[in-house]
Scaffold this active site. Structure first.
Site, PDB file in Angstrom:
ATOM      1  N   ARG A 246     -29.896 -64.614 -20.189  1.00 53.37           N
ATOM      2  CA  ARG A 246     -30.520 -63.429 -19.612  1.00 53.37           C
ATOM      3  C   ARG A 246     -31.898 -63.808 -19.057  1.00 53.37           C
ATOM      4  O   ARG A 246     -32.671 -64.504 -19.714  1.00 53.37           O
ATOM      5  CB  ARG A 246     -30.664 -62.313 -20.654  1.00 53.37           C
ATOM      6  CG  ARG A 246     -29.353 -61.662 -21.074  1.00 53.37           C
ATOM      7  CD  ARG A 246     -28.754 -60.849 -19.938  1.00 53.37           C
ATOM      8  NE  ARG A 246     -27.510 -60.171 -20.319  1.00 53.37           N
ATOM      9  CZ  ARG A 246     -26.295 -60.661 -20.108  1.00 53.37           C
ATOM     10  NH1 ARG A 246     -26.163 -61.862 -19.544  1.00 53.37           N
ATOM     11  NH2 ARG A 246     -25.212 -59.972 -20.458  1.00 53.37           N
TER      12      ARG A 246
ATOM     13  N   GLU B 273     -32.302 -58.827 -10.488  1.00 50.01           N
ATOM     14  CA  GLU B 273     -31.035 -59.200  -9.855  1.00 50.01           C
ATOM     15  C   GLU B 273     -30.463 -57.994  -9.106  1.00 50.01           C
ATOM     16  O   GLU B 273     -30.400 -56.910  -9.681  1.00 50.01           O
ATOM     17  CB  GLU B 273     -30.042 -59.691 -10.910  1.00 50.01           C
ATOM     18  CG  GLU B 273     -30.497 -60.931 -11.645  1.00 50.01           C
ATOM     19  CD  GLU B 273     -29.573 -61.352 -12.772  1.00 50.01           C
ATOM     20  OE1 GLU B 273     -29.782 -62.441 -13.325  1.00 50.01           O
ATOM     21  OE2 GLU B 273     -28.651 -60.574 -13.127  1.00 50.01           O
TER      22      GLU B 273
ATOM     23  N   HIS C 111     -26.018 -65.728 -10.804  1.00 51.04           N
ATOM     24  CA  HIS C 111     -25.390 -65.100 -11.976  1.00 51.04           C
ATOM     25  C   HIS C 111     -23.864 -65.228 -11.915  1.00 51.04           C
ATOM     26  O   HIS C 111     -23.117 -64.248 -12.037  1.00 51.04           O
ATOM     27  CB  HIS C 111     -25.796 -63.631 -12.091  1.00 51.04           C
ATOM     28  CG  HIS C 111     -25.687 -63.096 -13.489  1.00 51.04           C
ATOM     29  ND1 HIS C 111     -26.564 -62.179 -14.009  1.00 51.04           N
ATOM     30  CD2 HIS C 111     -24.799 -63.354 -14.486  1.00 51.04           C
ATOM     31  CE1 HIS C 111     -26.232 -61.884 -15.258  1.00 51.04           C
ATOM     32  NE2 HIS C 111     -25.151 -62.597 -15.572  1.00 51.04           N
TER      33      HIS C 111
END
Length: 321
Positions: free
Chosen positions: A239, A268, A287
């Site tokens: 994270r 993000e 990601h």
């Protein structure tokens, strides 16, 4: 009995290049490619079942949905849902543990290798014609660092962290690990559990594989970065908020550490002017560590099974009760 209304707020994060389970056998599914913050309230009002990957489901949303009975997450992390508000209404929040260890550990090592062998740099150099201009059969203008015998420090020793450790052992690396709760040590050596400060001091590569909590947000800060070896690299496939990004940017610009490989950042998607985008010796991917075809197929199978178990009166993988 009427069929439950299932609302998937961001089905576009899973894509349709995999075989989905037959959710129509469980209820009437409404799938949105994505849901923006101002759209969430209206879309959940009549839902009995909510599925959300990264769309925030707050107390306001939960309390505005009188029929809501279940919230399912096609993810391991569940911080996008106000679990306390759901629990207050007796609504289980169910996640998917242990679906992506193989995918994420593969990606973590891809980032390590990209940094130690400068894969991206050399590939672009070849495209630029530098090899064609070389008078030797090979050339390099960055040092290529081997991983054999190096110390790999793993923060978080759950299914993903332990999978990363196994790969590191296959590379003949020395493994250090930190986990906030006691865990049995693996059978292979060299391996040792240690505290965070010792791990940051001794490791050549540090890989983060822990959930985000109030206690560890920003744990990779200026002090910890200064404690690392100047030749060390940092990997984050967990994270973004685990890292103080301002401190990391300064460490990369000043050569405090040798590099960073990031699959996650705090904001993000990443804005065009995001400072880390232009940081030296920093490889960033969008990601994607979790999303191999195999892991997404497994993920949605477990999401289906979680929901079916709930509808059968036997909820599993409940995180808030």
């Amino acid at each position: 009995m009427s069929r439950p209304r299932i609302v998937f707020l961001d089905a576009g994060t899973i894509r349709e290049d995999i075989q989905w389970p037959d959710f129509s056998s469980l209820g009437d599914m409404v799938m949105y490619d994505q849901t923006l913050p101002h759209e969430t309230l209206e879309r959940v009002r009549d839902a009995e079942i909510i599925l959300t990957n990264k769309v925030l489901v707050t107390a306001e949303h939960i309390n505005a949905a009188p029929k809501l009975r279940y919230i399912g997450l096609p993810a391991t992390g569940y911080n996008v849902v106000d679990c306390a508000a759901a629990a207050a209404r007796g609504i289980p929040v169910c996640n998917v543990p242990n679906y992506g260890a193989e995918a994420v550990s593969q990606h973590a090592f891809a980032l390590m290798i990209a940094l130690q062998s400068h894969i991206c740099w050399f590939a672009q150099s070849v495209r630029n014609g530098d090899w064609s201009k070389s008078t030797h059969f090979c050339y390099w203008d960055k040092p290529i660092v081997g991983m054999h015998g190096k110390t790999l420090g793993i923060v978080g020793f759950g299914s993903i962290g332990s999978a990363v450790a196994r790969i590191g052992h296959g590379f003949n690396m020395n493994i250090l690990a930190y986990n906030p709760r006691p865990k049995p040590a693996p059978e292979y050596t060299p391996f040792a559990f240690t505290d965070l400060d010792d791990l940051f001091r001794r490791s050549d590569i540090i890989s983060l594989h822990c959930p985000l909590t109030e206690d560890n947000e920003g744990m990779v800060n200026a002090a910890r970065l200064r404690s690392m070896k100047k030749s060390a690299i940092l990997i984050n496939c967990s994270r973004g908020p685990l890292i103080n990004e301002k401190d990391l940017l300064e460490a990369l610009e000043n050569g405090t550490i040798a590099g960073a490989g990031l699959d996650v950042v705090i904001q993000e998607p990443m804005p065009d002017d995001y400072p880390l985008r232009f940081a030296p010796n920093c490889v960033i991917t969008p990601h994607v560590a979790w999303c191999t075809i195999e892991s997404r197929t497994k993920l949605m199978g477990i999401v289906f099974d979680n929901l079916k178990s709930f509808l059968d009166g036997k909820p599993v993988n409940v995180k808030n009760m």
